[in-house]
Scaffold this motif. Structure first.
Motif, mmCIF file in Angstrom:
data_model
loop_
_atom_site.group_PDB
_atom_site.id
_atom_site.type_symbol
_atom_site.label_atom_id
_atom_site.label_comp_id
_atom_site.label_asym_id
_atom_site.label_seq_id
_atom_site.Cartn_x
_atom_site.Cartn_y
_atom_site.Cartn_z
ATOM 1 N N LYS A 60 0.837 -1.187 0.000
ATOM 2 C CA LYS A 60 0.000 0.000 0.000
ATOM 3 C C LYS A 60 0.876 1.243 0.000
ATOM 4 N N PHE A 61 0.538 2.156 -0.867
ATOM 5 C CA PHE A 61 1.299 3.390 -0.971
ATOM 6 C C PHE A 61 0.538 4.512 -0.278
ATOM 7 N N SER A 62 1.283 5.366 0.366
ATOM 8 C CA SER A 62 0.691 6.512 1.050
ATOM 9 C C SER A 62 1.617 7.706 0.897
ATOM 10 N N PRO A 63 1.082 8.905 1.015
ATOM 11 C CA PRO A 63 1.935 10.101 0.896
ATOM 12 C C PRO A 63 2.989 10.125 1.995
ATOM 13 N N ASN A 318 -2.754 5.963 -6.628
ATOM 14 C CA ASN A 318 -2.267 5.014 -5.625
ATOM 15 C C ASN A 318 -2.255 5.598 -4.214
ATOM 16 N N THR A 319 -2.223 6.925 -4.129
ATOM 17 C CA THR A 319 -2.200 7.587 -2.822
ATOM 18 C C THR A 319 -3.314 8.615 -2.670
ATOM 19 N N VAL A 321 -3.122 11.582 -3.962
ATOM 20 C CA VAL A 321 -2.495 12.903 -4.009
ATOM 21 C C VAL A 321 -2.759 13.574 -5.354
ATOM 22 N N TYR A 332 8.028 14.557 -3.980
ATOM 23 C CA TYR A 332 6.978 13.611 -3.641
ATOM 24 C C TYR A 332 7.234 12.246 -4.288
ATOM 25 N N THR A 336 7.969 8.794 -2.234
ATOM 26 C CA THR A 336 6.917 7.783 -2.268
ATOM 27 C C THR A 336 7.352 6.497 -2.948
#
Length: 339
Positions: A60-63, A318-319, A321, A332, A336
């Motif tokens: 899982k990708f997050s900022p 994916n995030t 953003v 970023y 990321t």
């Protein structure tokens, strides 16, 4: 032109078992394309499903922590990025702004109140600029192009993409990239760039000049723009255009491949877009380019979507953003996706 249009997609190469990938010989073909020809055959594993080329992992990708998208600052350059933008701007000089305007572009000054406030328009000295264009047929699906940023022959194709206002799903192929370079060899039989696939017609081809002729014939007026029809002079000026960013966007930086392609609103001649796209390529991140040179109807679409027009504009599914500002986009992406 007919010879180009009748090309059929090359068959998949038969995988050959091998344990290691041999060293590649790098060369510039006399036909003016970048190619890497492996000294022996190698194998790759590509799944036969719609998500080919994207990660199927459950990561899982997050900022980044405490991340907040920056406010857009029009025509502003962050002081620590001034040299980057100046270097990227050299392309505007050597290529005379090729790709900055879409096909059939025209502009005129009109009274400020002639264009409603909810419509995108450049404002200068109390007047607004009314821009129009004449575009060809629109493809139903985005084109797919395998290439890398610092290749002059790839840049030729990116310029015609901007002129024709086409949306493209780019599969970056930086040197030593583990994912899409091998895929090109499997699909077309060799690692040569650019390589284009048109899912609307089934056409797949190498050779930048052939790709350009195909695109203007299928999605334009059939005429290759002057700055893309000068043969060796075109190739030389494309190379000179990259002097200010020598080597950027050419070598792979280990990264985590996301499950979905990123989306970026940009156009080729913009130096701000270039520095952002260099990092997308180095990290081998597939991205859908929403081309929006001057005169593009997509400028209005972005204006309505974001309440402002400025490029580059990044959307990461994916995030979640969504952000402007090239310098912050670069930071970023590295925070990321770089390993």
């Amino acid at each position: 032109m007919a010879g180009v249009l009748n090309l059929s997609p090359p068959p998949l190469c038969r995988p050959l078992p091998t344990r290691t990938q041999p060293r590649s010989r790098f060369s510039i073909r006399s036909s003016a394309e970048f190619s890497e020809t492996p000294s022996t055959s190698f194998s790759v594993s590509i799944k036969d499903d719609p998500s080919v080329g994207f990660s199927s992992s459950t990561t899982k990708f997050s900022p980044p922590p405490n991340f907040k998208p920056p406010e857009p600052k029009r025509f502003s350059v962050r002081p620590d990025k001034l040299l980057d933008i100046l270097g990227a701007s050299l392309a505007l000089i050597f290529r005379l702004g090729t790709g900055a305007f879409v096909s059939g572009y025209s502009a005129s000054f009109v009274a400020k109140d002639e264009i409603p406030s909810d419509k995108y328009a450049l404002e200068i000295a109390g007047f607004k600029v009314k821009e129009t264009s004449k575009l060809g047929p629109r493809p139903e699906k985005p084109l797919e192009i395998y290439e890398f940023e610092s290749c002059p022959f790839c840049r030729k194709v990116r310029e015609i993409v901007a002129i024709l206002d086409l949306d493209v799903l780019f599969y970056p192929c930086p040197r030593n990239g583990p994912n899409f370079r091998p895929k090109v060899a499997q699909m077309g039989g060799k690692q040569q760039f650019p390589y284009m696939v048109d899912p609307n017609t089934g056409v797949a081809m190498y050779e930048s000049d052939d790709i350009i002729k195909y695109l203007v014939g299928k999605y334009g007026d059939g005429n290759v723009p002057l700055m893309l029809s000068l043969g060796l002079l075109t190739t030389l000026t494309e190379g000179f255009a990259m002097i200010g960013r020598m080597g950027r966007g050419s070598s792979y930086i280990p990264s985590k491949l996301p499950p979905k392609p990123l989306e970026i609103w940009a156009y080729e001649p913009s130096p701000f877009c270039k520095v952002a796209r260099e990092v997308l390529v180095e990290l081998e991140l597939p991205h859908l380019l929403r081309s929006c040179a001057r005169g593009s109807p997509k400028r209005q679409i972005l204006y309505e979507k974001a309440g402002h027009f400025q490029v580059p504009y990044l959307e990461d599914p994916n995030t979640g953003v969504k952000m402007f500002e090239s310098a912050e986009i670069v930071e970023y992406l590295r925070a990321t996706y770089a390993r």
